[in-house]
Design an enzyme around this catalytic site. Structure first.
Site, short mmCIF file in Angstrom:
data_model
loop_
_atom_site.label_atom_id
_atom_site.label_comp_id
_atom_site.label_asym_id
_atom_site.label_seq_id
_atom_site.Cartn_x
_atom_site.Cartn_y
_atom_site.Cartn_z
N HIS A 35 0.83 -1.20 0.00
CA HIS A 35 0.00 0.00 0.00
C HIS A 35 0.87 1.26 0.00
O HIS A 35 0.51 2.28 -0.59
CB HIS A 35 -0.92 0.01 1.24
CG HIS A 35 -1.95 -1.08 1.20
ND1 HIS A 35 -3.30 -0.82 1.05
CD2 HIS A 35 -1.84 -2.41 1.25
CE1 HIS A 35 -3.97 -1.97 1.05
NE2 HIS A 35 -3.10 -2.95 1.17
N ASP A 143 -5.73 5.93 1.82
CA ASP A 143 -5.88 4.54 1.39
C ASP A 143 -7.34 4.13 1.61
O ASP A 143 -7.94 4.47 2.64
CB ASP A 143 -4.95 3.63 2.21
CG ASP A 143 -4.92 2.22 1.65
OD1 ASP A 143 -3.93 1.89 0.98
OD2 ASP A 143 -5.88 1.46 1.88
#
Ligand code: UDP
Length: 488
Positions: A35, A143
């Site tokens: 990520h 995110d």
């Protein structure tokens, strides 16, 4: 594609005009390698293409790795969030490899980070308000798993964009989960192979087994995690995907329509970012020199990303499968990636006696590789992967076909698409045995089937390159994203 669905970006905003400083983009990645990498690549793209100042919030985990991270030297500002809850955050770091409850971990991180993030965000906003120029108000790229942070930002009046670090097909599958539960498709009545191999007719080519998040995540936790992701996208000013039109156009359209959100497909990010180093672990670059000595398209690259694990038996079978195959190989064995019967992780991994002698000159083992450089190296002809989305996309965009051993989360979905939709690889299912590995490596590197997959992968490599050029879909989506950010 930049499919502006119900939310169409307003007209271009101040963008630094009228005496304002350039707009600051705040970013908050989930603190896992898969990520962090696309978020940092996106930071690079926004700085280069939009001239934005970038501040990156970083959860107080992996502190030692971040301290020596090259991105800090590249002029990015990092703000640590949650130092006061560092001990509790450390407990969330996956410690059981593949058997970790990843969805539960995400929910727990949201709980732990919410209050500290509010403090950090208030501080950053207050700093922005100081100075002679009128600051352009910042926006936050978060995110998609960090819905809690998005709620905080919204409460403080900061507009948000959601970065989805997985593929579009995976999100479409997650969106279908409530319907699949209503219809009784999920959970399957048993883990019998006949149940698990049933096709999910709503999501071809997926099977029931591809939809089971992980062995240790309950359905309730999985659903709560998916809701958090989908809400984060629905409540954003736009969702950004690290993918490109040529491979996922239909699924991108479904998301734009289904969630009424503007979609920006601006991948492959690793091909358009300026090459900002994003790896938390130190890469062993000596393997590139070793690759220089190998023949073109001859080497099998073996790596299972930053979180997946294997047990001691699988390690043994993998070692002898590679040793017995006729192909040269470069194998990444991360520290802690082998899990003992007790569930504990083996720090230093020992390979079986005789392995080194059997593979001398033909194989190389490293603990972490510069993967993007490896995949683009002319000597690499195949990738044995766990199909994390970054690895899958990196492989496709360098024309490298795959043998797929997915383990949890979205990996099964990605692998099914590799095999059935893009036809650039094949699945390695069932018990991991040396004979099966040997045959798979031979098929991928030495046989006509593998060559056909390589031709198809090279086609997508070319399409990815076209998408990033002037007039390409990725280039257009980046321009639209920059305009959107200026207008927020
Ligand atoms: N990676 C790397 N060196 C390695 C193995 C992986 O740099 O030896 C990088 C890889 O290029 C990718 C990321 O780590 O960008 C892994 O992300 P992915 O989504 O594939 O898997 P995850 O680690 O999230 O399971």
């Amino acid at each position: 594609m930049a499919a502006a669905a119900a939310l169409s970006p307003a007209s271009s905003g101040d963008g630094g005009a009228g005496g304002r400083r350039s707009r600051r983009v705040l970013m908050f990645p989930l603190p896992f390698q898969g990520h962090i990498t696309p978020m940092l690549q996106l930071a690079d793209v926004l700085r280069c293409h939009g001239g934005f100042d970038v501040t990156i919030f970083q959860a107080a985990v992996n502190d030692a790795e971040w301290a020596r991270h090259p991105a800090a030297a590249a002029g990015y500002r990092f703000v640590t969030v949650g130092a006061g809850v560092a001990a509790a955050l450390a407990e969330t770091v996956p410690s059981k490899g593949t058997n970790s409850d990843f969805a539960g971990i995400i929910l727990r991180m949201n709980e732990l980070l919410r209050a500290p993030f509010e403090d950090s965000l208030r501080e950053v906003l207050a700093e922005d308000a100081v100075g002679d120029d009128t600051p352009a108000p910042p926006c936050l790229v978060v995110d998609s798993t960090l819905r809690g942070m998005q709620e905080v930002a919204s409460r403080l009046g900061v507009p948000t964009l959601s970065l989805r670090t997985g593929g579009a097909a995976c999100l479409v599958a997650y969106m279908a989960v409530p319907e699949l539960i209503d219809k009784g498709v999920l959970p399957p009545p048993s883990r019998d192979p006949s149940q698990l191999d049933m096709p999910v007719t709503e999501l071809p080519p997926l099977r029931v087994r591809d939809m089971l998040f992980s062995a240790t995540t309950t359905q309730a936790t999985m659903v709560a995690c998916f809701e958090c992701i989908i809400e984060s996208i629905r409540c954003s000013s736009g969702v950004i995907f690290n993918t490109f039109d040529d491979i996922e156009s239909a699924d991108l359209q479904k998301i734009a329509g289904g969630l009424s959100v503007a979609v920006y497909a601006i991948g492959p990010l690793h091909k358009i970012s300026a090459g900002l180093e994003s790896s938390l672990l130190t890469q062993d670059r000596s393997c590139l020199e070793w690759l220089d000595k190998q023949e073109a398209e001859s080497v099998l690259y073996v790596s299972f990303g930053s979180l997946a694990s294997m047990d001691a038996d699988e390690l043994l079978e993998t070692a002898w499968g590679l040793a017995n195959s006729p192909v040269p190989f470069l194998w990444v064995i991360r520290p802690n990636s082998v899990v003992q019967g007790s569930g504990s992780q083996q720090g230093q991994v020992s390979l079986p006696d005789g392995f080194e002698d059997a593979t001398r000159g033909r194989g190389m083992v490293v603990s972490w590789a510069p993967q993007q450089d490896v995949l683009r190296h002319r000597a690499v002809g195949g990738f044995w992967t766990h199909n994390g989305w970054n690895s899958t996309l990196e492989s496709i965009c360098d024309g490298v076909p795959m043998m797929c051993r997915p383990q949890f989360a979205d990996q099964m979905i990605n692998a099914r698409y590799v095999e059935e939709v893009w036809k650039v690889g094949f699945l390695l299912e069932g018990k991991l045995e040396r004979g099966v590995i040997q045959a798979a490596a031979t098929k991928l590197l030495c046989m006509e089937e593998g060559k056909e997959m390589r031709r198809r992968a090279k086609h997508f490599k070319d399409r990815a390159a076209v998408s990033t050029e002037n007039g390409g879909s990725t280039k257009a989506a980046i321009s639209m994203l920059v305009e959107l950010i200026k207008s927020l």
